[in-house]
Design a protein around this motif. Structure first.
Motif, short mmCIF file in Angstrom:
data_model
loop_
_atom_site.label_atom_id
_atom_site.label_comp_id
_atom_site.label_asym_id
_atom_site.label_seq_id
_atom_site.Cartn_x
_atom_site.Cartn_y
_atom_site.Cartn_z
N ALA A 99 0.99 -1.47 0.05
CA ALA A 99 -0.12 -0.25 -0.07
C ALA A 99 1.20 1.14 0.29
CB ALA A 99 -0.52 -0.36 1.03
N GLU A 100 0.82 1.77 -0.74
CA GLU A 100 1.14 3.23 -1.09
C GLU A 100 0.07 4.85 -0.21
OE1 GLU A 100 2.14 5.25 -4.49
OE2 GLU A 100 2.59 7.06 -3.30
N ALA A 101 1.06 5.02 1.22
CA ALA A 101 0.29 6.12 2.06
C ALA A 101 0.20 7.50 1.02
CB ALA A 101 1.55 6.10 2.90
N VAL A 137 5.92 4.86 1.95
CA VAL A 137 6.15 6.35 1.62
C VAL A 137 6.64 7.17 1.07
CG1 VAL A 137 5.94 8.02 4.06
CG2 VAL A 137 5.46 5.44 3.73
N ASN A 138 6.28 8.18 0.75
CA ASN A 138 7.30 9.49 -0.15
C ASN A 138 7.33 10.36 0.94
OD1 ASN A 138 5.93 8.93 -2.71
ND2 ASN A 138 3.82 9.00 -1.33
N VAL A 139 8.48 10.45 0.02
CA VAL A 139 9.59 11.04 1.13
C VAL A 139 10.40 12.16 0.48
CG1 VAL A 139 11.21 11.77 2.89
CG2 VAL A 139 10.35 9.60 2.80
N LEU A 193 10.15 3.53 1.57
CA LEU A 193 10.63 5.27 1.37
C LEU A 193 10.61 5.53 0.05
CD1 LEU A 193 12.70 5.82 4.71
CD2 LEU A 193 10.02 5.84 3.98
N GLU A 194 9.87 5.90 -0.68
CA GLU A 194 9.52 6.52 -2.42
C GLU A 194 10.54 7.96 -2.07
OE1 GLU A 194 5.48 5.91 -3.89
OE2 GLU A 194 5.76 3.52 -4.00
N ILE A 195 11.54 8.24 -3.00
CA ILE A 195 12.53 9.04 -3.52
C ILE A 195 11.83 9.52 -5.01
CG2 ILE A 195 14.18 9.94 -2.96
CD1 ILE A 195 14.69 8.37 -0.42
N LEU A 212 12.94 4.40 -6.05
CA LEU A 212 13.20 5.23 -6.95
C LEU A 212 11.30 5.87 -8.12
CD1 LEU A 212 15.87 6.76 -7.28
CD2 LEU A 212 16.38 5.55 -9.63
N ASP A 213 11.03 6.42 -7.08
CA ASP A 213 9.78 7.10 -7.84
C ASP A 213 9.59 7.96 -8.79
OD1 ASP A 213 6.90 7.10 -7.57
OD2 ASP A 213 6.88 8.54 -5.93
N ASP A 214 8.85 8.18 -9.64
CA ASP A 214 8.60 9.00 -10.87
C ASP A 214 9.33 8.66 -11.98
OD1 ASP A 214 6.64 9.97 -10.32
OD2 ASP A 214 7.90 11.65 -10.08
N LEU A 222 11.93 0.67 -9.01
CA LEU A 222 11.94 1.52 -9.65
C LEU A 222 10.17 1.57 -9.97
CD1 LEU A 222 15.01 0.68 -12.44
CD2 LEU A 222 14.38 1.96 -10.25
N LYS A 223 9.62 2.71 -9.62
CA LYS A 223 8.55 3.16 -10.50
C LYS A 223 8.54 3.54 -11.19
CE LYS A 223 5.62 3.67 -7.31
NZ LYS A 223 4.44 4.19 -6.13
N LEU A 224 7.72 2.61 -12.27
CA LEU A 224 8.41 3.77 -13.86
C LEU A 224 6.97 4.68 -14.01
CD1 LEU A 224 9.25 2.97 -16.17
CD2 LEU A 224 7.99 1.10 -16.68
#
Ligand code: C2E
Ligand code: CA
Ligand code: CA
Ligand code: CA
Length: 279
Positions: free
Chosen positions: A57-59, A116-118, A148-150, A178-180, A199-201
């Motif tokens: 789950a992504e918050a 969680v996005n940081v 942690l999503e960065i 690695l977000d985006d 890796l988040k494409l």
């Protein structure tokens, strides 16, 4: 025409004043929201594409307004970053998400990953890592379940700090996504040195699947690269079955998007995605 011009000028000045006030008051409203506990988190499922199983789950931050609407993060996070308020807000987000996960864990014995996005402003803080440790300790949250999503651009903007940070997080057992991915023209040299678990494409590539040959090439290269780095690819923003099928065919293990589940409040996430998972 002159009179109108003058009038326009007056309105223009008023608008400018109003804009300045709104900017000021947005900062003040953010402070109030933080103090009064107005922020909420919604959760979006992350799905194992081959099985359809919810594995994470992504918050995602939400700010309920007096008129009943929910202000999405794009409307206030930039300002929170400018003012530094993202630091205490982000601190709240991490603690709240971990606390929520522990409740789910108690009710459903779930073993979801929690993303969680940081923001870069947060992890640049000298005590960031201590704070993460403290939240884990206080909530009892298992570090190996936290990701942690960065954003790629943030990591690559300050590669030396990023290198140290990702290494330390990985020592803690915490994952780094690695977000985006793909949006920041990935620096492969830096990527080679970073400890990255996911890796988040970026949605931009998924949107053009399966028709666009170039988007396909980029998506495929991300999936291949990730697996070579012992990381998992998460396809972001999957809206239709055809996009899911295309990603599956490429060997992309994980996905997220409206087609698989929208971000929803925690009670609804539990209803939709955790009911029946009690062993
Ligand atoms: P993000 O981290 O890339 O999050 C994914 C965004 O895509 C979310 O928007 C989500 O609602 C949206 N989304 C998910 N699936 C789909 C889909 O199939 N189609 C489309 N069109 N959109 C989809 P949201 O919640 O508005 O968040 C926007 C951004 O705000 C996030 O992008 C993230 O960068 C930032 N953000 C959200 N929560 C936090 C937070 O707690 N801390 C920080 N620092 N940033 C946050
Ligand atoms: Ca994210
Ligand atoms: Ca630095
Ligand atoms: Ca993203």
């Amino acid at each position: 025409a002159k009179a109108a011009g003058k009038g326009e000028c007056r309105f223009y000045t008023q608008d400018m004043t109003r804009a300045a006030n709104e900017k000021l008051s947005l900062r003040q409203r953010l402070v109030q929201a933080l103090i009064q506990g107005e922020f909420r988190l919604h959760y979006q499922p992350q799905v194992e594409l081959a099985s359809g199983r919810v594995v994470g789950a992504e918050a995602l931050l939400r700010w309920p307004q007096a008129d009943g609407t929910l202000l999405p993060p794009d409307h206030f996070i930039p300002r929170a970053e400018e003012t530094g308020l993202i630091v205490p807000i982000g601190r709240w987000v991490l603690r709240e998400a971990c606390t929520q996960w522990m409740r789910w864990q108690a009710n459903h014995n779930v073993t979801l990953d929690l993303s969680v996005n940081v923001s870069v402003r947060q992890w640049e803080q000298p005590h960031f890592l201590d704070e993460v440790r403290e939240v884990l300790r206080e909530t009892g949250f298992p570090p190996e379940r936290l990701i942690l999503e960065i954003t790629e651009s943030a990591l690559l903007a300050d590669p030396e700090d990023a290198l140290a940070l990702t290494a330390q997080l990985s020592d803690l057992g915490v994952g780094v996504a690695l977000d985006d991915y793909g949006k920041g023209f990935s620096n492969l040299y830096q990527l080679q040195r970073l400890s990255v678990s996911h890796l988040k494409l970026d949605r931009a590539f998924i949107q053009s699947l399966p028709g666009d040959r170039r988007a396909r090439a980029i998506a495929q290269s991300a999936v291949t690269l990730a697996s070579g780095l012992d990381a998992l690819t998460i396809g972001e923003g999957i809206e239709v079955q055809e996009q899911l099928d295309a990603l599956l065919a490429m060997g992309c293990p994980l996905g997220q998007g409206f087609h698989l589940g929208r971000p929803v409040p925690p009670e609804e996430f539990q209803q939709r995605h955790l009911m029946g998972t009690r062993p």
